[in-house]
Structures are given as C-alpha cells and as structure tokens.
Design a protein around this motif. Structure first.
Motif, PDB file in Angstrom:
ATOM      1  N   ALA A   1       1.053  -1.174  -0.125  1.00 35.65           N
ATOM      2  CA  ALA A   1       0.011   0.041  -0.050  1.00 35.65           C
ATOM      3  C   ALA A   1       0.792   1.103  -0.147  1.00 35.65           C
ATOM      4  N   VAL A   2       2.244   1.039   0.113  1.00 36.48           N
ATOM      5  CA  VAL A   2       3.094   2.384   0.553  1.00 36.48           C
ATOM      6  C   VAL A   2       3.609   2.355  -0.829  1.00 36.48           C
ATOM      7  N   VAL A   3       3.559   3.918  -1.450  1.00 39.14           N
ATOM      8  CA  VAL A   3       3.987   4.254  -2.510  1.00 39.14           C
ATOM      9  C   VAL A   3       4.922   5.818  -2.414  1.00 39.14           C
ATOM     10  N   GLU A   4       5.565   6.099  -3.337  1.00 43.57           N
ATOM     11  CA  GLU A   4       6.422   7.250  -3.489  1.00 43.57           C
ATOM     12  C   GLU A   4       5.627   8.122  -4.606  1.00 43.57           C
ATOM     13  N   ARG A   5       5.565   9.427  -3.992  1.00 53.17           N
ATOM     14  CA  ARG A   5       4.736  10.630  -4.960  1.00 53.17           C
ATOM     15  C   ARG A   5       5.468  11.704  -4.586  1.00 53.17           C
ATOM     16  N   ASP A   6       6.184  12.318  -5.694  1.00 52.40           N
ATOM     17  CA  ASP A   6       6.702  13.587  -5.765  1.00 52.40           C
ATOM     18  C   ASP A   6       7.773  13.635  -4.447  1.00 52.40           C
ATOM     19  N   GLY A   7       8.617  12.693  -4.379  1.00 46.77           N
ATOM     20  CA  GLY A   7       9.605  12.491  -3.295  1.00 46.77           C
ATOM     21  C   GLY A   7       9.017  12.263  -1.884  1.00 46.77           C
ATOM     22  N   LYS A   8       7.782  12.029  -1.685  1.00 43.36           N
ATOM     23  CA  LYS A   8       7.290  11.570  -0.505  1.00 43.36           C
ATOM     24  C   LYS A   8       6.808  10.230  -0.378  1.00 43.36           C
ATOM     25  N   THR A   9       6.927   9.744   0.770  1.00 47.56           N
ATOM     26  CA  THR A   9       6.370   8.404   0.856  1.00 47.56           C
ATOM     27  C   THR A   9       4.770   8.341   1.608  1.00 47.56           C
TER      28      THR A   9
END
Length: 114
Positions: A40-48
């Motif tokens: 469920a954990v993803v990276e978006r724009d350098g944020k976890t």
C-alpha cells in the motif's frame, strides 16, 4: 544471510564451536501499532505515503506518512492516523482525488461516482 558474532552465555555447554543456528532478531516491538500492507506504500513527488480511500466519494487521496518498523509484509505508520481503507492494488497510476472502483462494484457503478 550474514555472518554475525554474538556472545551467548553457555554455562551448560550445549553450544559447540562451529555450530550453525537459525535465528530471528527482534530490534523493537511497538504494541498496538498502526500498520498497512507493504504494497500500500507508494512514493509520490519524493514523499512516502498511502492512498486513503474515500469510500462515500469513491475517490483515492494521497496521504504522506511517517513510517516506523517495516517487515516483509507490513509497514508501521507513526503518523498521521489512517482510519479508512487504503489502496493496495493498482495505485501506480493514481493521483490525489482520482475516482476509483471499489471491490465488488461494476465499472458502471464506479463511473456514476464522478
């Protein structure tokens, strides 16, 4: 696998030099920890973060998270509190506020939620 040297009391001499052992080392334990599946954990724009499910709106919302202990299957979320379901499959193309189809719904039901 790794080679590790550990000092263990051996007063009864049950351990012999050169013996192999399979061990698990627990570095920390947090009782009542808030966890989510690791996928469920993803990276978006350098944020976890995770995509929180807005069940009533049928939308997914990206929420940045602070993680704690991570295992092969789960990730501890230290903050914020996530009290709704999270997206665990198909989030690679999701964006904040994207419409989603919840399990058990047809595509027609999902399109009515826009």
């Amino acid at each position: 696998q790794a080679e590790v040297q550990v000092e263990i009391p051996n007063d009864e001499l049950k351990l012999k030099p050169g013996m192999f052992v399979r061990v698990e080392i627990e570095f920390a334990r947090h009782k009542n920890a808030q966890t989510v599946p690791r996928n469920a954990v993803v990276e978006r724009d350098g944020k976890t973060g995770v995509f929180r499910v807005g069940v009533e709106m049928k939308k997914a919302f990206f929420v940045p998270i602070v993680t704690g202990i991570t295992t092969a299957d789960e990730v501890e979320i230290i903050s914020p509190e996530i009290n709704t379901p999270v997206v665990t499959l198909g989030h690679h193309l999701l964006t904040h506020g994207a419409s989603i189809i919840l399990p058990g719904q047809s595509t027609e039901q999902g399109s009515k939620a826009k």
